[in-house]
Design an enzyme around this catalytic site. Structure first.
Site, PDB file in Angstrom:
ATOM      1  N   TYR A 111     -19.725  -7.939  30.023  1.00 15.98           N
ATOM      2  CA  TYR A 111     -19.104  -6.839  30.785  1.00 15.98           C
ATOM      3  C   TYR A 111     -17.583  -6.904  30.614  1.00 15.98           C
ATOM      4  O   TYR A 111     -16.947  -5.926  30.241  1.00 15.98           O
ATOM      5  CB  TYR A 111     -19.484  -6.927  32.269  1.00 15.98           C
ATOM      6  CG  TYR A 111     -18.560  -6.131  33.143  1.00 15.98           C
ATOM      7  CD1 TYR A 111     -17.561  -6.765  33.880  1.00 15.98           C
ATOM      8  CD2 TYR A 111     -18.638  -4.748  33.199  1.00 15.98           C
ATOM      9  CE1 TYR A 111     -16.680  -6.041  34.651  1.00 15.98           C
ATOM     10  CE2 TYR A 111     -17.773  -4.009  33.974  1.00 15.98           C
ATOM     11  CZ  TYR A 111     -16.790  -4.660  34.694  1.00 15.98           C
ATOM     12  OH  TYR A 111     -15.903  -3.945  35.447  1.00 15.98           O
TER      13      TYR A 111
ATOM     14  N   SER B 212     -10.535  -3.908  34.564  1.00 17.41           N
ATOM     15  CA  SER B 212     -10.950  -4.895  35.562  1.00 17.41           C
ATOM     16  C   SER B 212     -10.176  -6.189  35.403  1.00 17.41           C
ATOM     17  O   SER B 212      -9.795  -6.558  34.293  1.00 17.41           O
ATOM     18  CB  SER B 212     -12.447  -5.174  35.399  1.00 17.41           C
ATOM     19  OG  SER B 212     -12.831  -6.329  36.119  1.00 17.41           O
TER      20      SER B 212
ATOM     21  N   LYS C 297     -14.599  -4.346  28.636  1.00 16.92           N
ATOM     22  CA  LYS C 297     -13.337  -3.833  29.212  1.00 16.92           C
ATOM     23  C   LYS C 297     -12.159  -4.205  28.306  1.00 16.92           C
ATOM     24  O   LYS C 297     -11.270  -3.406  28.040  1.00 16.92           O
ATOM     25  CB  LYS C 297     -13.129  -4.402  30.622  1.00 16.92           C
ATOM     26  CG  LYS C 297     -14.109  -3.902  31.658  1.00 16.92           C
ATOM     27  CD  LYS C 297     -13.995  -2.393  31.878  1.00 16.92           C
ATOM     28  CE  LYS C 297     -14.865  -1.928  33.024  1.00 16.92           C
ATOM     29  NZ  LYS C 297     -14.810  -0.463  33.228  1.00 16.92           N
TER      30      LYS C 297
END
Ligand code: WQD
Length: 347
Positions: free
Chosen positions: A155, A131, A159
């Site tokens: 989050y 991302s 990643k």
């Protein structure tokens, strides 16, 4: 060739299933439906004219993942499975570290174990769903892949950690072929209107919220911030049609299988659109007014974030080709045919 898609019943995974099948691959969906619906498989069968193979279970069950790998001997694995709500990750960091990082460790260990046991079965090509969040708050735009990485929420941290794990695995076992794809803002839906984005509860992301206002599920949009240093004061993002993104995954897989070299690329259009431009495009697509109120900035948001997609074009021969209006037209077709997502809607 079988291609295993972890989280294949999810938003990006299901659209990638379509693009893979249309490119002649055989997708195998691995999903526990914790954040997706079994109805997606029926919709995929309608689009493709044949059933998609499903392996229902949890990626954290390493022994089971090994059985799946042995059963299907995929030429490639696409790893979508994971939680992806930024706000939820701030409230529940351990859930995100467990599911996203733990799930990735389980998958990688299963792949390594099957590879070692079977020897002849070459390590499959691995495509990882990363991302643009790994860029944190970029110092400038457009963003290239060599920009510094940082994280502003758990989050995005997961990643970043998974990217680093993949790099370490490649250093330890050079025969692994890994494609890291950094998504910008995926929106829209397959033009059939049969599959699309179906967030649980109140949408965190702009597009599903706007289409839910248009279809009457939400009263009005709150525009988070109108005093950013942008052309109209609202946040600017690189929205990319989910089918362009899906086709980018196919191009990435084909490069891994043919060239055998690992890489990291941005998947974006290279264009930025503001919140108000998205609102106007959905109004045009739906013919419905989108009531909104200007609200304070959302914590953690940046003013502008859009890609430099040069490397994906030069390395993979891939370029996003659908416009913002295409994205909104297809998003509206999905939302208007499925007002409550997969829970209802025209099957
Ligand atoms: C876009 C713009 C908001 C909702 C996130 C994740 C990222 C990726 C994509 C997974 C911003 C504004 C939003 C609303 C608004 N997901 N907005 N009202 O924050 O760019 O990225 O989703 O990989 O990792 O961080 O996307 O859609 O949430 O916001 O005004 O109700 O819309 O402020 O300017 P974002 P978004």
């Amino acid at each position: 060739m079988n291609i295993l898609l972890t989280g294949g019943a999810g938003y990006i995974g299901s659209h990638t299933c379509v693009a893979l099948a249309q490119a002649g691959f055989h997708p195998v969906v691995l999903d526990n439906f914790s954040n997706s619906s079994p109805e997606v498989l029926a919709r995929l069968e309608k689009i493709l004219g044949r059933p998609v193979v499903l392996e229902r279970g949890d990626i954290l069950d390493t022994a089971w993942v090994e059985q799946v790998l042995r059963r299907h001997a995929p030429a490639g694995v696409m790893h979508f499975a994971g939680d992806k709500a930024v706000g939820e990750s701030v409230a529940q960091p351990l859930k995100y570290f467990h599911n996203n990082i733990g799930g990735s460790i389980s998958l990688l260990r299963a792949m390594a174990s099957v590879h070692a046991a079977q020897g002849a079965w070459t390590t499959p090509a691995l495509v990882f769903s990363s991302s643009a969040t790994v860029y944190g708050d970029p110092a400038s735009v457009p963003i290239t892949e060599d920009f510094p990485r940082s994280h502003t929420n758990p989050y995005g941290h997961t990643k970043l950690v998974i990217e680093d794990m993949l790099a370490a695995v490649q250093r330890s076992a050079p025969d692994w072929r890994v494609g890291v794809l950094r998504y910008f803002n995926p929106v829209g839906a397959h033009p059939s209107g049969l599959i699309g984005e179906d967030p649980n509860g109140i949408p965190n992301n702009l597009m599903p919220y706007v289409t839910q206002v248009a279809v009457g599920r939400r009263e009005r949009l709150s525009v988070y911030g109108s005093d950013y240093p942008t052309r109209d004061g609202t946040g600017v993002r690189d929205y990319i049609h989910v089918m362009d993104l899906a086709e980018g995954h196919v191009a990435a897989l084909q490069h891994l299988l043919q060239a055998g070299e690992s890489f990291t690329v941005n998947l974006g259009t290279g264009l930025g659109n503001s919140v108000l431009e998205v609102v106007r495009a959905v109004e045009q697509a739906s013919g419905r007014p989108i009531p909104y109120q200007l609200a304070p900035r959302r914590a953690g948001d940046v003013a502008e974030c859009y890609a430099d997609p040069t490397r994906a074009r030069e390395l993979l021969g891939w370029k996003a080709r659908r416009s913002l209006q295409d994205m909104c037209t297809d998003a509206w077709r999905w939302q208007s045919a499925n007002p409550d997502g997969y829970r209802t809607g025209a099957a």
